[in-house]
Design an enzyme around this catalytic site. Structure first.
Site, PDB file in Angstrom:
ATOM      1  N   LYS A  41       8.218   9.305  -2.164  1.00 14.31           N
ATOM      2  CA  LYS A  41       7.703   8.067  -2.752  1.00 14.31           C
ATOM      3  C   LYS A  41       6.478   8.368  -3.625  1.00 14.31           C
ATOM      4  CE  LYS A  41       5.160   7.236   1.557  1.00 14.31           C
ATOM      5  NZ  LYS A  41       5.210   6.551   2.864  1.00 14.31           N
ATOM      6  N   ARG A 133       3.414  -3.643  10.624  1.00 10.49           N
ATOM      7  CA  ARG A 133       3.409  -3.477   9.183  1.00 10.49           C
ATOM      8  C   ARG A 133       4.797  -3.782   8.629  1.00 10.49           C
ATOM      9  NH1 ARG A 133       2.154   2.268   6.241  1.00 10.49           N
ATOM     10  NH2 ARG A 133       4.254   2.647   7.031  1.00 10.49           N
ATOM     11  N   TYR A 254     -24.357   8.987 -17.344  1.00  7.43           N
ATOM     12  CA  TYR A 254     -24.595   7.543 -17.253  1.00  7.43           C
ATOM     13  C   TYR A 254     -25.733   7.225 -16.283  1.00  7.43           C
ATOM     14  CZ  TYR A 254     -20.387   6.249 -19.834  1.00  7.43           C
ATOM     15  OH  TYR A 254     -19.455   6.056 -20.798  1.00  7.43           O
ATOM     16  N   MET A 302     -15.194   8.345 -16.811  1.00  2.00           N
ATOM     17  CA  MET A 302     -13.757   8.067 -16.800  1.00  2.00           C
ATOM     18  C   MET A 302     -12.940   9.307 -17.172  1.00  2.00           C
ATOM     19  SD  MET A 302     -11.545   5.303 -19.009  1.00  2.00           S
ATOM     20  CE  MET A 302     -12.481   3.880 -18.494  1.00  2.00           C
TER      21      MET A 302
HETATM   22  C1  LIG Z   1       5.098   7.529   3.887  1.00  2.00           C
HETATM   23  C2  LIG Z   1       5.981   7.475   5.091  1.00  2.00           C
HETATM   24  C3  LIG Z   1       6.447   8.663   5.676  1.00  2.00           C
HETATM   25  C4  LIG Z   1       5.912  10.020   5.304  1.00  2.00           C
HETATM   26  O1  LIG Z   1       4.669  10.183   5.951  1.00  2.00           O
HETATM   27  P1  LIG Z   1       3.844  11.543   5.885  1.00  2.00           P
HETATM   28  O2  LIG Z   1       2.702  11.287   6.798  1.00  2.00           O
HETATM   29  O3  LIG Z   1       3.424  11.697   4.475  1.00  2.00           O
HETATM   30  O4  LIG Z   1       4.735  12.630   6.347  1.00  2.00           O
HETATM   31  C5  LIG Z   1       7.384   8.559   6.689  1.00  2.00           C
HETATM   32  N1  LIG Z   1       7.825   7.354   7.127  1.00  2.00           N
HETATM   33  C6  LIG Z   1       7.363   6.193   6.609  1.00  2.00           C
HETATM   34  C7  LIG Z   1       7.864   4.916   7.150  1.00  2.00           C
HETATM   35  C8  LIG Z   1       6.414   6.212   5.586  1.00  2.00           C
HETATM   36  O5  LIG Z   1       5.946   5.061   5.094  1.00  2.00           O
END
Ligand SMILES: *Cc1c(COP(=O)(O)O)cnc(C)c1O
Length: 362
Positions: A41, A133, A254, A302
């Protein structure tokens, strides 16, 4: 060279996947062999979806998790034959998900209904075992399975997610596992072939009783904690784009926040908070040069950093310095910024010149 260069070591990445896979292949594994799926992801944690996914597929990984249907559609174009799970499930994108043969993790009754209306098919069912969640509440599970029996009979994976897996001593780990153990047979009464999955990287490290049929590894692949034995995957170097000598008392950056305490040399580097070098890092080490730290001088801008290189008289324009690499890990930078390695990775900027090391196809 005028841009910072991000190098992703795909051999290290697939090596990390392989090591996590071996970890789950112990004889103590309760149900057959455990599969190590890859979580890709957020553009593969900022490392680049296409090169990362192709390298893992070539190494033998066949199951992938992304967060959203949009990410799944992008991954389907890269890997036509992979199993692609959508962690956030589907609401309004159920038909798109179905058309691209994605497997939604259904998290609530309205998601199950959306999947049914799109025609249904292979799906996963997420149970909330104590994180509040995503996922179906244990108390609602039996009723949902009864009312959506036909759709959920196609469930290929029952899963849940641990909230505290990075802390092996946290009592919530065992509590969530016990709840998950209670829910698996309830789901399998309707979907007898559903595999089970509880662990992400942290859960994988907790040991075989957390492995079930499939583990979902994200951060460990990319070289981050809690997988302390991971090989680093990401290197970030930046060229000096300007260098100047200033007298004692001269301000830098800055807010004129930093005043030279002595005659100083200031090097300017072409990255800033828009590239993921968090502004909260102002005051920390800016770069590593010849294995020694050079402190930031003044605030992070930035697009630019200014670094005190008075101790490095040989440094000149065009010379590369280390931002992330052998002397500073993603987790070390995260600690300095008051965050976690996950956020350092996913914040990595789109302006870096990206290089991919290893893996034949890339
Ligand atoms: C992001 C996620 C993972 C991966 O988690 P890591 O700690 O990066 O290995 C696995 N399962 C779910 C449901 C997640 O949201």
């Amino acid at each position: 060279m005028s841009a910072a260069t991000l190098t992703v070591d795909l051999d290290a990445l697939t090596g990390n996947w392989h090591r996590l896979s071996l970890m789950t292949a112990t004889p103590a594994t309760l149900v057959g062999l455990t599969e190590a799926a890859a979580v890709v992801k957020a553009d593969a944690y900022g490392c680049g979806l296409a090169p990362v996914a192709l390298a893992l597929w070539d190494r033998g990984c066949s199951s992938f998790f992304v967060a959203t249907p949009q990410e799944g559609i992008a991954l389907r174009a890269i890997l036509p034959d992979a199993d692609i799970y959508i962690l956030n499930g589907v609401c309004d994108r159920a038909e798109d998900a179905k058309a691209h043969a994605l497997i939604p993790c259904l998290n609530a009754p309205h998601q199950v209904a959306a999947w049914r209306q799109a025609g249904g098919g292979p799906c996963a069912l997420q149970i909330d075992t104590g994180m509040a969640r995503l996922g179906v509440q244990p108390g609602d599970l039996a009723h949902l399975l009864e009312t959506e029996r036909e759709t959920l009979a196609k469930c290929v994976l029952v899963m849940s997610h641990l909230a505290c897996a990075d802390d092996p001593d946290h009592p919530q780990n065992a509590a969530q596992r016990a709840t998950f153990d209670d829910m698996i047979p309830v789901v399998r009464a309707v979907a007898p072939n559903a595999l089970a999955s509880l662990a992400a990287t942290g859960g994988t490290l907790l040991g075989p009783e957390y492995h079930y049929d499939l583990v979902r590894c994200g951060i460990g692949l990319y070289g981050g904690l809690p997988f302390a034995d991971a090989e680093p995957v990401v290197t970030l170097t930046a060229p000096v784009i300007q260098i100047r000598d200033i007298p004692a008392g001269a301000p830098v950056g800055y807010g004129a926040d930093w005043i030279a305490p002595r005659p100083s040399r200031i090097a300017t580097l072409p990255l800033g908070y828009a590239d993921g070098f968090h502004r909260a890092l102002s005051g920390a080490t800016g770069a590593w040069i010849d294995g020694r730290p050079a402190p930031l001088a003044g605030r992070v801008s930035m697009d630019l950093l200014t670094v005190d290189v008075t101790e490095f008289p040989g440094l000149g324009p065009g010379d590369p310095v280390e931002i992330l690499g052998p002397h500073r890990s993603i987790d070390a930078l995260a600690t300095d910024a008051g965050t976690i390695g996950y956020e350092v990775l996913t914040a990595l900027g789109s302006r870096y010149e990206r290089r991919y090391k290893g893996a034949d196809r890339n």
